[in-house]
Design an enzyme around this catalytic site. Structure first.
Site, PDB file in Angstrom:
ATOM      1  N   LYS A   1       0.857  -1.185   0.000  1.00 13.39           N
ATOM      2  CA  LYS A   1       0.000   0.000   0.000  1.00 13.39           C
ATOM      3  C   LYS A   1       0.892   1.234   0.000  1.00 13.39           C
ATOM      4  O   LYS A   1       1.702   1.439   0.905  1.00 13.39           O
ATOM      5  CB  LYS A   1      -0.916   0.027   1.218  1.00 13.39           C
ATOM      6  CG  LYS A   1      -1.829   1.255   1.211  1.00 13.39           C
ATOM      7  CD  LYS A   1      -2.473   1.484   2.555  1.00 13.39           C
ATOM      8  CE  LYS A   1      -3.101   2.876   2.586  1.00 13.39           C
ATOM      9  NZ  LYS A   1      -3.553   3.249   3.941  1.00 13.39           N
TER      10      LYS A   1
ATOM     11  N   ASN B   1      -8.680   1.726  10.275  1.00 11.67           N
ATOM     12  CA  ASN B   1      -7.880   1.393  11.451  1.00 11.67           C
ATOM     13  C   ASN B   1      -8.438   2.100  12.690  1.00 11.67           C
ATOM     14  O   ASN B   1      -8.937   1.473  13.609  1.00 11.67           O
ATOM     15  CB  ASN B   1      -6.427   1.769  11.218  1.00 11.67           C
ATOM     16  CG  ASN B   1      -5.488   1.308  12.324  1.00 11.67           C
ATOM     17  OD1 ASN B   1      -4.285   1.489  12.241  1.00 11.67           O
ATOM     18  ND2 ASN B   1      -6.000   0.706  13.387  1.00 11.67           N
TER      19      ASN B   1
END
Length: 329
Positions: free
Chosen positions: A172, A281
């Site tokens: 990522k 997250n």
């Protein structure tokens, strides 16, 4: 012999190889990556690579920054870079109280892909627990990211180390513009993406909710486009549904909302727009009960996806009775 290890100067009585140094420090060579004088040392050469006086070393590992379940989401699988996944929820591994909570939250989320940050090993305490001890990379797909990078060069260097540490090509990419907004620096993101694709990385890329920039990244060869819903860690939810919808309609690779999700309804909205997945997250890690929130997010992503596939009813300006008018008493 004097070495600088992760910014700290240390002296050793005898010359050492990289392998011997790791043993002296107490680090498992399988869990770390080593850079010597800005050049990555391949794991296969640790035993044959001697260290010299004045060498500068960076030793990094993965920190908090699945088994396929064919019964999940009624078999509604999706692919990233040729790999099949059943969970459309991707989760980060940072901000939790400890690694035990991290592992429990990931399990509750049903996620198969987890993002991990690349950071220096604590060489003064090499026995310190590592994420790999709690979240097994043989069970979950580790997705190394470039969190904290503000230039293309930093991001590329970080992911080269990540590939050496774990052998993963799926990564990522995020290149940030400033510390206040954590918005993506798109020129540097494009520059880094071009380099990484040429080097064989499979790049999932964090980007602005801009259809033009998203198309540029796809044409460079990125395997997934990840527009932000709102600033990282803000919990504001999707701020530009029109832009994200445009990105979805034009893209030939998966589109996943990344950053800004705050609660389950935000995840459902993203999926109802047609996103292939959601990455989050803070929304889980900073909830009062992260384990319950992880389960809520799992259900929200599945519900939003199912609603998208079902096709919502059209919106109308006036009421439309659901019961037939014929036969009224």
């Amino acid at each position: 012999m004097r070495l600088t290890i992760n910014g700290e100067s240390q002296e050793f009585e005898a010359k050492l190889t990289v392998f011997e140094l790791l043993g002296r420090i107490g680090l498992d060579p399988a869990k770390v990556a080593v850079e010597r004088n800005l050049e990555i040392v391949p794991k296969s050469t640790y035993q044959a690579t001697p260290l010299g006086d004045g060498d500068k070393l960076e030793i990094v590992h993965f920190i908090g920054g699945g088994t396929i379940n064919p019964d999940s989401s009624d078999g509604d699988k999706f692919e990233i870079a040729g790999e099949t996944y059943w969970s459309r929820l991707l989760v980060g591994t940072g901000k939790y109280k400890n690694f035990e909570e991290t592992a429990k939250a990931i399990e509750a989320s049903g996620a198969e892909i987890v993002t991990v940050a690349v950071r220096r090993v604590n060489v003064s305490n090499p026995k310190e627990p590592m994420l790999m001890d709690y979240v097994d990379p043989k069970t979950y797909t580790y997705l190394p990211n470039t969190a904290g990078c503000y230039s293309a060069d930093e991001a590329v260097r970080t992911l080269r180390l990540a590939r050496e540490a774990g052998g993963w090509d799926l990564v990522k990419l995020e290149v940030l513009g400033d510390q206040k907004t954590l918005y993506p620096n798109m020129p540097e993101t494009v520059k880094a993406a071009a380099t990484l694709v040429k080097e064989g990385f499979k790049v999932m890329v964090y980007c602005a909710d801009d259809p033009i920039q998203a198309k540029v990244l796809e044409e460079l060869g990125c395997v997934a486009i990840m527009p932000l819903a709102a600033p990282i860690g803000s919990g504001l939810g999707i701020q530009n549904p029109v832009g994200i919808r445009m990105i979805i309609e034009q893209s030939n690779v998966p589109v996943l909302v990344d950053a800004g999700v705050g609660t389950a309804s935000d995840a459902a909205v993203a999926m109802e727009l047609g996103c292939d997945g959601v990455l989050m997250n803070t929304a889980i890690a900073e909830a009062k009960d992260p384990i319950k929130m992880a389960r809520a997010m799992k259900m929200a992503v599945e519900a939003g996806r199912l609603a998208y596939l079902a096709g919502r009813m059209p919106k109308k300006l006036y009421a439309d009775p659901s019961s037939p008018l014929a036969g009224l008493i």
